[in-house]
Every structure is written in C-alpha cells, then in structure tokens.
Scaffold this active site. Structure first.
Site, short mmCIF file in Angstrom:
data_model
loop_
_atom_site.label_atom_id
_atom_site.label_comp_id
_atom_site.label_asym_id
_atom_site.label_seq_id
_atom_site.Cartn_x
_atom_site.Cartn_y
_atom_site.Cartn_z
N CYS A 200 -26.13 -34.45 7.82
CA CYS A 200 -26.96 -33.47 7.13
C CYS A 200 -28.34 -34.04 6.86
CB CYS A 200 -26.31 -33.05 5.81
SG CYS A 200 -27.26 -31.83 4.90
N HIS B 109 -17.32 -35.56 8.44
CA HIS B 109 -18.33 -36.57 8.73
C HIS B 109 -17.74 -37.96 8.48
CE1 HIS B 109 -22.22 -33.96 8.57
NE2 HIS B 109 -21.24 -33.35 9.19
N ARG C 232 -25.75 -28.32 18.26
CA ARG C 232 -26.38 -27.85 17.03
C ARG C 232 -26.40 -28.94 15.97
NH1 ARG C 232 -25.82 -27.43 11.58
NH2 ARG C 232 -23.60 -27.01 11.89
N ASP C 233 -25.27 -29.21 15.37
CA ASP C 233 -25.21 -30.18 14.28
C ASP C 233 -25.61 -31.57 14.76
OD1 ASP C 233 -24.74 -31.34 11.86
OD2 ASP C 233 -22.58 -31.12 11.89
N ASN D 206 -21.05 -36.85 12.59
CA ASN D 206 -19.71 -36.30 12.69
C ASN D 206 -18.76 -37.29 13.34
OD1 ASN D 206 -20.20 -33.20 12.11
ND2 ASN D 206 -21.86 -33.87 13.43
N HIS E 164 -14.32 -29.87 9.35
CA HIS E 164 -15.58 -30.42 9.85
C HIS E 164 -15.81 -31.71 9.06
CE1 HIS E 164 -19.80 -30.01 11.45
NE2 HIS E 164 -20.01 -30.81 10.42
#
Length: 289
Positions: free
Chosen positions: A242, A211, A16-17, A251, A209
């Site tokens: 993002c 980054h 996903r991310d 990430n 989470h």
C-alpha cells in the site's frame, strides 16, 4: 470454474496492486503483454488495473486502454478492475466490464489516507456503487482493507470487520475479500477472523488478500486453507504493497503461493515455467521501486 475442493483459485493482482506501488511506470503495451503472459501461464482471474485518478496513482493511468487491448473472447479467464467511486464505475460500465472490485478500510486513519474519506462515508459510497453495478448486471467483489490490523491504529475489531462484511454482502456483492493490508495478521488471527466471517457468508466466496510485511504471508495462507478458504490474491514476484502505509511490503508472491499449495496437494492450474516467462517483464521493475 470448478467446485473441486482441492482446487485453489488464484487472482493475480500484479497488473494493478503490484504496479501501483512502483516508482517506474509500465506503458500500456507492456501492461497488456504482462497480462497476456499471465493468461498463458494459466491464471484464471486477473486484476488488470484500476479506474482511479491518474494524478493520484499515475501507474494506473490508461487502464481503460489496457482493458480495450485485451482479448475478451477467452472464456478461461476473468478480468477484474478496481473502482473507488462513481466515476470509476461509470468508466467500467461504459467499457462493458463484467467484474469490478471495491474495498473499504476498517481503519479510520487508513481510510482517510487511502481515499480521503472516513470509513462510514466510504462504506455508504461502496454500497451505492455495489447496488448500481449489480443492477447493471456487473458482478462485484467487495472487500475490507486492514481486516487483520492497522499500522496506524493497531488491532482491528473482528466485530467491526464482520459488520462491514454483512453490509457489503447484503448490498449484492457476490464475493468478499479480506485484506491484510499492513501484513499484521498471524495464523491464529486469520483463523479467528475467518471463523467469524464464515457465519455471515459462505467460505467459498471469501478470498484472502495477504501482504508479507512481517514474513507471515505463506503461513497465513496455510491457515486460510485449513479454514476452508480456496481463493487467494497474489502478485508476481511479490510486487505491491500500500503506497499510503510506510514499510508495507508487497503481496505474497504468486510463484511461492503456487509452490506451497501444490506441495500441500492442491491444484492451481498454473504453469510455473510460463509464470517465470511472465515475470521476465518485471525483472528490472522491482529494483527500480
């Protein structure tokens, strides 16, 4: 899942991310293949996609088909899906999804750019979604984006983050995520925020989470470990970031996270050799972003 304090739970977010910030779009069958490879590598929780508007995030189109193509009989893995609104929740409920994730930004500017609504409205809508999901028997991880700073607004008040955590947890979320969306966190700020949030919710339901925008990802993970956190998101090959923040790098790479925490004496249950097999699906993708 074990309660062993030496075990670190990793949620793999690359499907996903990781994929949503890439210019190349993986077809459904390759996304399923990626997820199956991650399961084979021992990842016990995987974010498989997002039920969002495909016109806004085309990389997440057909996440419902990805869900349908997975083996849901395996008890060793949990699949989660990101939802942003009632429509996404409707899709999740219709498919029988048992675990959803929803995030609200602590930054007004980022909230407007990310979801086109302000933080107060976004928080109110998130509470309604959490209430309905929980009443339908669905578990919810609710998180705060830009919890450690905002590219547009600078430092974010810890009190503001704590206020949001209290509301989200009070609405029925069973886990709380703290997202360093712009990668501005440093070890001291990570420790400070966890100390304050841990007064509101137990550390064992907090996930980080992180980054790696400014290269602090791994040191921030170690700070999290030192503060008692045992749940972390990571993305294969460090993919992600993002799409609404200029220069927001990806990430923390799953393989780097596994090596770090295992070198520190923790267990992850992840097979690095099989993780590399999963990464082969993404070999050309990162270069095309």
């Amino acid at each position: 899942m074990t309660e062993d304090n030496s075990f670190v739970f990793i949620e793999e977010v690359s499907p996903r991310d990781g994929l949503q910030n890439q210019s190349a779009i993986l077809p459904v069958h390759q996304r399923i293949e990626l997820i199956q490879s991650l399961v084979g590598a021992g990842l016990c929780r995987i974010q498989i996609g997002a039920f969002v508007n495909p016109k806004v995030v085309p990389q997440m189109a057909d996440s419902d088909l990805v869900w349908k193509g997975l083996d849901h009989e395996c008890k060793d893995v949990q699949y989660s899906v990101l939802v942003l609104n009632e429509r996404g929740l409707e899709t999740a409920l219709g498919l029988g999804v048992r675990l959803i994730e929803i995030y609200v930004s602590a930054s007004e500017t980022h909230s407007q750019r990310n979801s086109r609504v302000g933080t107060e409205r976004a928080l109110k809508e998130a509470v309604a979604i959490i209430n309905r999901a929980v009443s339908s028997g669905v578990s919810v991880t609710a998180g705060v984006m830009c919890a450690l700073g905002c590219f547009f607004e600078g430092p974010i008040s810890e009190d503001r983050v704590c206020e949001m955590v209290k509301i989200l947890a009070g609405s029925g979320a069973s886990a709380i995520g703290l997202a360093d969306t712009t990668g501005m966190g440093i070890p001291n700020s990570v420790i400070s925020l966890i100390d304050k949030v841990s007064v509101i919710v137990a550390p064992d339901i907090i996930s980080l989470h992180l980054h790696d925008t400014h290269g602090h990802g791994l040191s921030n993970i170690q700070a999290g470990l030192d503060s008692g956190i045992r749940r972390f998101d990571a993305s294969l090959r460090g993919l992600g970031g993002c799409p609404f923040i200029p220069g927001a790098a990806g990430n923390v790479a799953t393989e780097k996270l596994v090596r770090l925490v295992e070198a520190l004496g923790f267990k992850t249950g992840v097979n690095l050799e099989r993780l590399e097999t999963a990464a082969s699906i993404l070999t050309d993708l990162k270069g095309s972003s």
